[in-house]
Design a protein around this motif. Sequence first.
Motif, PDB file in Angstrom:
ATOM      1  N   UNK A 215      20.797  86.172 104.531  1.00  0.00           N
ATOM      2  CA  UNK A 215      20.294  87.328 105.310  1.00  0.00           C
ATOM      3  C   UNK A 215      18.831  87.135 105.716  1.00  0.00           C
ATOM      4  N   UNK A 216      18.095  86.344 104.921  1.00  0.00           N
ATOM      5  CA  UNK A 216      16.678  86.093 105.251  1.00  0.00           C
ATOM      6  C   UNK A 216      16.515  84.862 106.144  1.00  0.00           C
ATOM      7  N   UNK A 217      17.637  84.257 106.537  1.00  0.00           N
ATOM      8  CA  UNK A 217      17.566  83.088 107.427  1.00  0.00           C
ATOM      9  C   UNK A 217      17.318  81.780 106.690  1.00  0.00           C
ATOM     10  N   UNK A 218      17.521  81.783 105.381  1.00  0.00           N
ATOM     11  CA  UNK A 218      17.384  80.526 104.627  1.00  0.00           C
ATOM     12  C   UNK A 218      18.773  79.920 104.492  1.00  0.00           C
ATOM     13  N   UNK A 219      18.939  78.688 104.969  1.00  0.00           N
ATOM     14  CA  UNK A 219      20.252  78.036 104.876  1.00  0.00           C
ATOM     15  C   UNK A 219      20.455  77.518 103.456  1.00  0.00           C
ATOM     16  N   UNK A 220      21.699  77.465 103.038  1.00  0.00           N
ATOM     17  CA  UNK A 220      21.979  76.983 101.679  1.00  0.00           C
ATOM     18  C   UNK A 220      23.213  76.087 101.664  1.00  0.00           C
ATOM     19  N   UNK A 221      23.402  75.407 100.542  1.00  0.00           N
ATOM     20  CA  UNK A 221      24.626  74.651 100.289  1.00  0.00           C
ATOM     21  C   UNK A 221      25.369  75.301  99.136  1.00  0.00           C
ATOM     22  N   UNK A 222      26.588  74.845  98.901  1.00  0.00           N
ATOM     23  CA  UNK A 222      27.325  75.338  97.739  1.00  0.00           C
ATOM     24  C   UNK A 222      28.077  74.172  97.107  1.00  0.00           C
ATOM     25  N   UNK A 223      28.353  74.302  95.822  1.00  0.00           N
ATOM     26  CA  UNK A 223      28.992  73.209  95.083  1.00  0.00           C
ATOM     27  C   UNK A 223      30.149  73.749  94.251  1.00  0.00           C
ATOM     28  N   UNK A 224      30.916  72.832  93.682  1.00  0.00           N
ATOM     29  CA  UNK A 224      31.903  73.197  92.651  1.00  0.00           C
ATOM     30  C   UNK A 224      31.919  72.053  91.645  1.00  0.00           C
ATOM     31  N   UNK A 225      31.678  72.381  90.390  1.00  0.00           N
ATOM     32  CA  UNK A 225      31.783  71.383  89.330  1.00  0.00           C
ATOM     33  C   UNK A 225      33.231  71.411  88.844  1.00  0.00           C
ATOM     34  N   UNK A 226      33.936  70.281  88.989  1.00  0.00           N
ATOM     35  CA  UNK A 226      35.363  70.298  88.635  1.00  0.00           C
ATOM     36  C   UNK A 226      35.718  69.148  87.686  1.00  0.00           C
ATOM     37  N   UNK A 227      36.821  69.361  86.967  1.00  0.00           N
ATOM     38  CA  UNK A 227      37.289  68.317  86.050  1.00  0.00           C
ATOM     39  C   UNK A 227      36.819  68.547  84.627  1.00  0.00           C
TER      40      UNK A 227
END
Length: 359
Positions: A206-218
């Motif tokens: 909402x503040x215009x900061x781009x982000x990434x996302x992850x998933x820790x699996x296994x």
Amino acid sequence: MDKKMREIADKVRNGVRLSKEDGLYLYSSNDLLTIGMLAREKKKEASNDYIFFNVNRHINLTNICISRCKFCAFGVDENSPKPYTMTSDEAFAYASKAVDQGITEFHIVSALNPRLTLDYYVEIIKRLKTTYPHIIIQALTAVEIVYLAQISNLSIKEVLLILKEAGLEAIPGGGAEILDDRIRKELCPRKANSEEWLEVHRTAHELGIKTNCTMLFGHIESYEDRINHLITLRRLQDEAPGFKAFIPLPFLPENTGLSNLKKTSAVDELKTIAISRLMLDNIEHIKAFWVMLGIPIAQIALQFGADDLDGTIVEERIMHAAGAKTDKGIAKETIINLIKEAGYVPAERDTLYNILKIY
Ligand code: V47
């Protein structure tokens, strides 16, 4: 293709969103090549023949951490044999060493160190941004931001605004693990819960900061937990778009509190990359993070829906503490060759996926 796989293929080709049931079916299927083919079709829609990479420097300011997550081999206690904390001057010198290699990103991820205040991070970010205005600062996972808000008595939004003002332009995807508090209680009870992690990313977007996302699996999660996690991210991206890339992180067990677990298999890693591409129809980029996948699987992942190999890194510490067998960094020329060999066009990008140069 069996009947259910044909149904899924039709959905994918007609742009119809896959359901939780579809995702679970894909995990139960042994038809790895069909899953890969469908993911590759979606990759082509998102990025054509490009495979992205960037030239970056990872910086881990401290390893002292009060969270001590079961899956982590990087965080240590203050009284352990090898704790470290960079002073602001040390951080600046460490970061500066890579500048003449043409880096376009500082990727700064550390730990929950109770002695480091928000001012410490602000000072480092400000100094780097003022000295190197052309280099994008991607710093602090949502978990670190929640912790800084707690110890500074500020809201998440206030912390983000202060960091943005200092020069932070993007937030990395770490700390998501599996966004289910039943699992988090078992793995990482002392850090941000699922809702807090999501709130940081929602507010950042909402503040215009781009982000990434992850998933820790296994680790201790089920396939259903993985699919629920992907659907949670997809929902947030619908509500408040701003995720640039998703990075599936296969768990590395060495030196962790879960060292009894087996490493993930190549089939599981490739399937997870492909299923992520198929489920996350609203996140443009899927990263094959070469550090933990290893170069051979990362290269093959480019045929399974991934469109990004991440960066040169220079010195990776978190995954190497947990037994990553790859080098700590990689030359830009090596990444370019890996991409070309796989039959794609290497595209050097900045953190925000602006293309800087095609090779
Ligand atoms: O949140 C920690 C993971 C993450 C282990 O946003 C482990 O561009 C496997 O998020 N085995 C931090 N994984 C790294 C991260 C990241 C990496 C590259 C690019 C980006 C990006 C983000 O590493 C942690 C945790 O999920 N992690 N220990 C381990 N033993």
